[in-house]
Enzyme design. Structure first.
Site, PDB file in Angstrom:
ATOM      1  N   LYS A  13     -42.156 -43.374 -16.944  1.00  0.00           N
ATOM      2  CA  LYS A  13     -41.002 -43.948 -16.474  1.00  0.00           C
ATOM      3  C   LYS A  13     -39.966 -44.375 -17.577  1.00  0.00           C
ATOM      4  O   LYS A  13     -38.860 -44.524 -17.356  1.00  0.00           O
ATOM      5  CB  LYS A  13     -41.244 -44.760 -15.191  1.00  0.00           C
ATOM      6  CG  LYS A  13     -41.896 -44.247 -14.017  1.00  0.00           C
ATOM      7  CD  LYS A  13     -40.888 -43.420 -13.310  1.00  0.00           C
ATOM      8  CE  LYS A  13     -41.513 -43.005 -12.114  1.00  0.00           C
ATOM      9  NZ  LYS A  13     -41.011 -42.003 -11.328  1.00  0.00           N
ATOM     10  N   GLU A  51     -34.664 -48.566  -7.080  1.00  0.00           N
ATOM     11  CA  GLU A  51     -35.805 -48.414  -6.284  1.00  0.00           C
ATOM     12  C   GLU A  51     -37.249 -48.321  -7.011  1.00  0.00           C
ATOM     13  O   GLU A  51     -37.128 -47.920  -8.003  1.00  0.00           O
ATOM     14  CB  GLU A  51     -35.747 -47.031  -5.274  1.00  0.00           C
ATOM     15  CG  GLU A  51     -36.306 -45.754  -5.835  1.00  0.00           C
ATOM     16  CD  GLU A  51     -35.804 -45.370  -7.097  1.00  0.00           C
ATOM     17  OE1 GLU A  51     -34.562 -45.525  -7.423  1.00  0.00           O
ATOM     18  OE2 GLU A  51     -36.308 -44.529  -7.692  1.00  0.00           O
ATOM     19  N   SER A  87     -49.503 -39.491 -16.197  1.00  0.00           N
ATOM     20  CA  SER A  87     -48.271 -40.069 -16.276  1.00  0.00           C
ATOM     21  C   SER A  87     -48.110 -41.464 -16.559  1.00  0.00           C
ATOM     22  O   SER A  87     -46.991 -42.002 -16.741  1.00  0.00           O
ATOM     23  CB  SER A  87     -47.393 -39.540 -14.823  1.00  0.00           C
ATOM     24  OG  SER A  87     -48.356 -39.873 -13.729  1.00  0.00           O
TER      25      SER A  87
END
Lengths: 394, 256
Positions: free
Chosen positions: A85, A107, A374
């Site tokens: 991210k 969010e 990830s």
């Protein structure tokens, strides 16, 4: 293809109140993405702050155990803040600064994007507010505290199903109330154009590095690249620079929860139908009247009833394949990777690892696979323990 | 041509909103007839959606109540058909694009015409994306009503040019809901609208008191009220018809 369209998917289905701001964002991004100074600053942040390039790690023990293709792990879990991210938020937060914004809102599902956004905001002196479903603030309480430590304000969203989709609704609502000084830093390759493009571009660093790394290690391209898919940001990042390499299979693993054939899952490609929601045309889990379905996954980050429009397009054209993976398979893979390679990955990423366990043995030893790890799994340890009947609370 | 223009032929129009099926289809019919008796000029019926991103808490909760009561698009078409046996007051739907898309644009607007619905407001369908929907709606004599926001600026002209039914001018930033104060310079927005379009302009979002309605009606052709009426449905449940009548009457009198 029209701008902002991926085949029939994509578009800009948002309230009029946001349209000028979205157009302004698109124009700003189109300018800064070609600006050498912007790119220099971003590269500097990615390399010296986030820790890029991330490793492409050869998982030798896993390879030997599964007895097929060589398995490589793209270690996004080793990035600062512990997931992919950060690639996107550093880009968007820097863009927000250039646009003269003083505040970002975002969010979050599992909290990975929220933590990353709060981190970028702290570093770049931006005010930051995070919207997170009440159910997710409960199951990821540590991440809530992390965001607050970083100076962000966290809003627990109590509307609707109190998960990721409701967090997106609430962040959209907040943005319509205050656009002048605020950029919505969207966390996945979803929402109205230009978000799916911006987030994909910032995440494509994953496959840009991985393609070079695998060519250096193996002298040839992998047979397949595999990533988990909720909205689909790490997956599109992992796929992007391999899309033109037709011999490389692109495989996305979506959350099948208790099973793709039960009513407790979030497998959008397996069970979704075409729809228009959250600013985009794509596939959504919904009923016959177009009401968005409550979805379920053990993984808060994959617990989303839609999928990014570019994935919908890659599915339509057959270029990528999307496979449902259950909670049980993901938890098994989570434990397997920990025992075999000494790596505790995010339960989201474990969905991709689970598929690799099935795929690798079917391939030759001279072939290779890359799986995108990830994120790291510290945030999930307590939930996995509870799944196994061990009563641990954070 | 739809009936919408008739709402604006007797002075300033009062436009009232209820969420269809909150608390039941039968009660919605009773509430709407009560609004009409009190002098409402145009009725907006919200088709409930699971994720209404332009709504504040009051209408969000009404959407959930209506869905929990089993409300569907088909039942709301039947509601409109039933109302049409009793009234010629213009009726428009307000909903999000997905329920319309999922129903199929052709089928949806055909059912609108058959049942007697005159128009539709879709908050997540901006100018850039509206062509397909507008064309099909028009072929069934249903007006796709466009919205103008405080941030629309240079977009006002192109939105107003070619607008159908009436223009919905959003009074404030943010979502629907009652506000103590409206700060947007509505007069200058409406002036631009009048220069570009012949259709009437009605203002909505945040209006709840007769005083606010009177002020807005001095500059606009109509006043739209949603949350304040839905709040009465929430407070009085099945017995909301009386309070709705009194409220609508007071608002209609305020804008005369």
């Amino acid at each position: 293809m029209d701008k902002g369209r991926y085949g029939v998917h994509g578009g800009q289905y948002i309230p009029e109140t946001l349209m000028n701001e979205i157009i302004h964002l698109d124009e700003s991004y189109e300018y800064y993405k070609n600006d050498p100074q912007f790119n220099g600053e971003l590269r500097d942040l990615l390399n010296h702050y986030a820790g890029r390039p991330s490793l492409l790690y050869y998982a030798q023990k896993m390879t030997e155990d599964l007895g097929g293709a060589k398995i490589y792990l793209k270690r996004e879990d080793l990035n600062h803040t512990g997931s992919h991210k950060i690639n996107n938020v550093l880009g968007q937060a820097l863009l927000a600064k250039k646009m003269g914004k003083t505040r970002i809102i975002a969010e979050t599902g599992a909290g990975q994007h929220g933590v990353a956004a709060a981190t970028a905001a702290a570093l770049l002196d931006l005010e930051c507010e995070i919207f997170m479903g009440k159910e997710d603030t409960d199951r990821q309480a540590l991440n809530v505290y992390r965001m607050e430590l970083l100076g962000a304000k966290v809003h627990a969203v109590t509307s609707g199903t109190q998960t990721l989709k409701d967090a997106v609704n609430e962040t959209m609502r907040e943005w319509t109330a205050r656009v002048d000084d605020t950029l919505y830093v969207l966390g996945s390759v979803m929402g109205p154009h230009p978000f799916p493009m911006i987030v994909r571009d910032f995440q494509s660093v994953i496959s840009r590095e991985a393609r070079e790394q695998i060519l250096k290690a193996e002298g040839k391209l992998p047979a397949a690249v595999i990533a988990c898919v909720g909205g689909g940001s790490n997956a599109i990042g992992m796929f992007y620079h391999f899309i033109d390499d037709k011999e490389v299979k692109l495989i996305g693993c979506e959350a099948a929860g208790l099973g793709a054939d039960t009513d407790k899952n979030a497998a959008t490609i397996a069970n979704g139908t075409p729809g228009i929601f959250h600013g985009m045309r794509s596939y959504f889990c919904q009923d016959e009247y177009g009401q968005i379905a409550p979805v379920y996954s053990i993984s808060a980050g994959l617990d989303y009833p839609g999928i990014g429009p570019e994935h919908a397009y890659l599915h339509d054209t057959g270029r990528a394949q999307y496979i449902p993976v259950t909670d049980e398979e993901a938890v098994d893979a989570f434990e397997y990777l920990a025992r075999t390679e000494g790596i505790i990955c995010a339960v989201e990423s474990a969905h991709a690892v689970a598929h690799v366990r099935k795929l690798a043995p079917k391939l030759d030893k001279n072939q290779s696979l890359i799986v995108c790890l990830s994120g790291r799994g510290d945030k999930d340890v307590a939930a996995i323990a509870r799944y196994r009947g061990v009563n641990i609370y954070e | 041509m739809s009936r919408i223009h008739t709402a604006f032929e007797h002075g300033k129009a009062f436009i009232g909103f209820v969420t269809g099926g909150d608390p039941s289809i039968e009660k919605s019919e009773e509430f709407i007839l009560s609004m009409i008796k009190a002098g409402v000029d145009l009725v907006e019926i919200g088709i409930p959606f699971s994720d209404p991103i332009a709504e504040g808490p009051v209408i969000q909760e009404a959407n959930l109540r209506a869905l929990a009561a089993g409300t569907t698009v088909d039942k709301l078409f039947e509601l409109v058909a039933s109302l049409r046996k009793k009234t010629q007051v213009p009726i428009v739907f307000l909903t999000y694009l997905n329920p319309v898309f999922k129903y199929g644009y052709e089928g949806f607007f055909r059912r609108c015409r058959e049942s007697g619905a005159d128009g539709i407001i879709i908050p997540d369908l901006p100018f850039e994306e509206k062509d397909d929907v507008a064309r099909i709606a028009q072929s069934f004599d249903v007006d796709l009503i466009s919205l103008i926001a405080p941030t629309s600026e240079a977009r006002i002209q192109k939105i107003a040019d070619g607008a159908a039914g009436f223009l919905y001018v959003v009074s404030s930033m943010g979502v629907t809901g009652m506000r103590s104060e409206i700060k947007t310079d509505l007069a200058s927005i409406i002036e631009v609208v009048r220069g570009s379009s012949k259709v009437p302009a009605a203002v909505g979002f945040g209006i709840s008191t007769p005083k606010q309605a009177a002020e807005i009606s001095r500059i606009a052709d109509g006043v739209i009220v949603g949350s304040a009426i839905v709040k009465l449905c929430q407070q009085h449940g099945e017995h909301a018809a009386g309070p709705i009548y009194d409220y609508v009457k007071s608002m209609k009198e305020a804008i005369q």
